[in-house]
Design an enzyme around this catalytic site. Sequence first.
Site, short mmCIF file in Angstrom:
data_model
loop_
_atom_site.label_atom_id
_atom_site.label_comp_id
_atom_site.label_asym_id
_atom_site.label_seq_id
_atom_site.Cartn_x
_atom_site.Cartn_y
_atom_site.Cartn_z
N HIS A 181 -9.86 -3.69 10.09
CA HIS A 181 -9.78 -3.47 8.64
C HIS A 181 -10.27 -4.69 7.85
O HIS A 181 -10.56 -4.55 6.66
CB HIS A 181 -8.34 -3.16 8.23
N GLU A 215 -2.76 -3.92 7.05
CA GLU A 215 -3.87 -4.86 7.21
C GLU A 215 -3.98 -5.90 6.11
O GLU A 215 -5.07 -6.41 5.83
CB GLU A 215 -5.19 -4.08 7.28
N GLU A 232 0.86 -1.19 0.00
CA GLU A 232 0.00 0.00 0.00
C GLU A 232 0.89 1.23 0.00
O GLU A 232 1.81 1.34 0.80
CB GLU A 232 -0.91 0.01 1.23
N GLU A 270 -9.78 4.26 6.26
CA GLU A 270 -8.94 4.65 7.40
C GLU A 270 -9.72 5.44 8.45
O GLU A 270 -9.62 5.18 9.64
CB GLU A 270 -7.72 5.44 6.93
N GLU A 293 -5.88 -2.88 12.84
CA GLU A 293 -5.60 -3.70 11.65
C GLU A 293 -6.59 -4.85 11.54
O GLU A 293 -6.99 -5.22 10.43
CB GLU A 293 -4.16 -4.21 11.69
#
Length: 888
Positions: free
Chosen positions: A309, A272, A129, A328, A306
């Site tokens: 997520h 995550e 990411e 987020e 995490e």
Amino acid sequence: MKTEVGLTAITIYLKDYQAPHYALEHTDLHVELLSDCAEVSATLRFKRAASAPKDAALTLLGADLELLSVAWNDQPLSADDWQWQGETWQFNGAGEGGVLSTKVRIYPDKNLALEGLYRSHGLYCTQCEAEGFRKITLFPDRPDVLSTFRTTIVADQASCPVLLSNGNCVASGKAENGRHFATWEDPHPKPSYLFALVAGDLAVLRDSFTTASGREVALEIYTAEVDQDKCDHAMRSLQTAMRWDEQRYGCEYDLDRYMIVAVSHFNMGAMENKGLNVFNTSCVLAHPATTTDAGFQRVEAVVAHEYFHNWSGNRVTCRDWFQLCLKEGFTVFRDQQFSAEQLSPVVQRLEDVAFLQTHQFAEDAGPLAHAVRPESFVEINNFYTLTIYEKGAEIARMLHTFLGAEGFRRGSDHYFKTYDGQAAIVEDFLSSMAIANGLAVDTFVCQWLRWYRQPGTPVVRVTSAWHADSKTLSLTLTQSQTSHAGVTPEPLPIPVRLGFIGETGELTTTLASVSASSHQLLLEKAEQTWHFSQVEQAPVLSLFRDFSAPVRVQAALSDEDLARLIRLDSNSFNRWSATYTLATREILALAEQYRRGDVRARQPQDSALAGALAAMWPALATSDPALASKLLQLPNLAYLSDQVSCYDPAALQRAREALLLQVLTPLEGSLQSILANEHMLTPYVYSAAAMAARSLEAVALDALARLQPEAAATMAQRWLSVAPHMSAEQAALTTLVHQQLPGADAAVQAFYARWQHEPLVLDQWFATQASAPHASARNTVEALLQHDDFDAAVPNRVRAVVGQFASNNPVAFHDMAGKGYDLLAQQLLLIDARNPQLASRLAGALGIWPKLDPARQACVLKTLDALLNESLSSDTRETLTRIRAAHD
């Protein structure tokens, strides 16, 4: 899209979004980890989208790849069959779809940016990411392309006995020449940014969790062997988070295994990746001997974040990176809810708000301001900001406040069910909230979307009038917002929780025939007025209780009004908020006297804050030690810098210390009684009560350092010698170093000798010295940068020294001659050459320059211009350019 050094920066616009022409149905990866490189074979099955033109090109992305072979439907392609410019690879012969097979070579050992697949200290790890997967193989590396994955990893068994990837392990075994393999299959479609691969020599802590439906999930935390005893807290936190998410949001885990890997070389806090979370060691390792209370809390919060997520980010992901706040902000709100329930709800809320007001409000007011959902970006890595995370969380919280807990849950249920397995946008989230609660969708979405589209912090002006004869009160709220980048602000929906505080406590008042001690309003126009009845006496307004909206409030509250709130308000958050406001007012007034050389600054002055706290603090220390400790932690310089038009760190620090001494002097007896309890020296227990007691004693020790320096030094040295846990050691070391007490130098040396073998503790040692609020700290930092244990390749160590100095030590950083800026500039050039993401984040410290005095401004501008004349990454150049543009 990345822009390499020397190329023209490309701005990406939300309005230009186009859906991909080809859907990716399945991804099969074969990764050979070799001694000096890695070879990645990818088999990608595509199908043309129904909406795509028949002659549409198949577009993939790749960076830093050696392309070894390409085939379409098993037929080899030559370089004449495709076009590759920059990072974009295009093939015009895909037709209705087919299978693309590629093989590339990459060099993980040379990947110092820690983005894509890299190897550090023998451990292979990925960070994909936002746009790292294109550094692993040619791929449609965008979040709206979802596919199932099957990944086979082959490596030397001796050096890499552990081979991990997303999903469930479906095969493993031996290969030739002492090598072995493992095949992982993830049945849930995911975008490439959620891909993960880890290979190396790791120990594992195993446990399990039984889901609400009765499935048994294997839980595994992988670390270096030496750190295995520091994983119990993370495991308990994970299990607690899994149960909480089932109970609060109805979200059950969906794979057979959930894995966490702790790595020391990592740019983020954690990631995550589906079923295989990669964590910075600082966010997963915790042990009483080496970790403070704050560290334990951070591990619990990040593990929960995490895990949460898995639904708010993975099962439902974001269509494009402009929607980053969708995963987020929503998930930060969820982890804040979780943390509040684990420890003190009031302290959790005020810590979250203090962080927001100190840092995100400043971001909103500075050259790096942007909308929660920006309309454009150059480098997406630069938009992992406090505005996205913290302000995004506050929007979710406002929706929770407006809809109520049950209404918000109905909305989240609808969102998860409707968009499961899809890439969503902010409008999808808002429409789910409206549909689930029977509200007019278009109106609701249009109104709340303004929070995501308008940069800056709204200001709410408050005027009120109490009428003694009719015992009524009229309240008028007016909202305004500064225009940014051509965006004309429109009125926002702003939830307002408020109460009325009389001479002896809370008043019951009536609004629209409803009598209550607290009311909730919705300010949705530029100006609105409410009329309250049965207001028996002139009240002080307790506004925006629990910080019901992320706004700046302008209200004509006198010092006496604020003191009344501190003494009598039933809302604990607002007692703290009133303390912060009154402290800020008194510090700024005294600092201005120092700046002008006013002789009154040297004379004794009355303090309404000191009087208010003297009247109520000793009793509060007994009834609510967690809140009591927070009331003595006056606003720091980072927060105060946002409250002034001209930022003079030295004057503010001097004024803050003077007020703190006034506040503490009447409390000396209570503080000594607190220290006599010695809760800090009892065995470690992770609980709200135990942490509150330790926090109060740490504050008391810091206070004693100002009132009785030698006594404080003796006590701090005793704590260091007999401390049963790191919370006591770190509190003592910080007090000695930051207050420059006798024995500080010896304590620093002894602490290093004891803990030099523990990287995370050593990070604390570096950070404590780099953040000491003294002008001489710059010399200390220069020495630390030459220390044998300073490793510029480790992001945690760089943040502990350079980050602490630039962001958390304004007294030393803002040296009048600009030497602090020169030090940062030198480090930025070195860091940017290997880790652009880290350099770009550190560069943000220069964004404060418009508030500095002319002499310091000139120093910063000189530094910015010099940096911008160097060869920089697109990450760092964009940040510096935006900061510099504030002058143009």
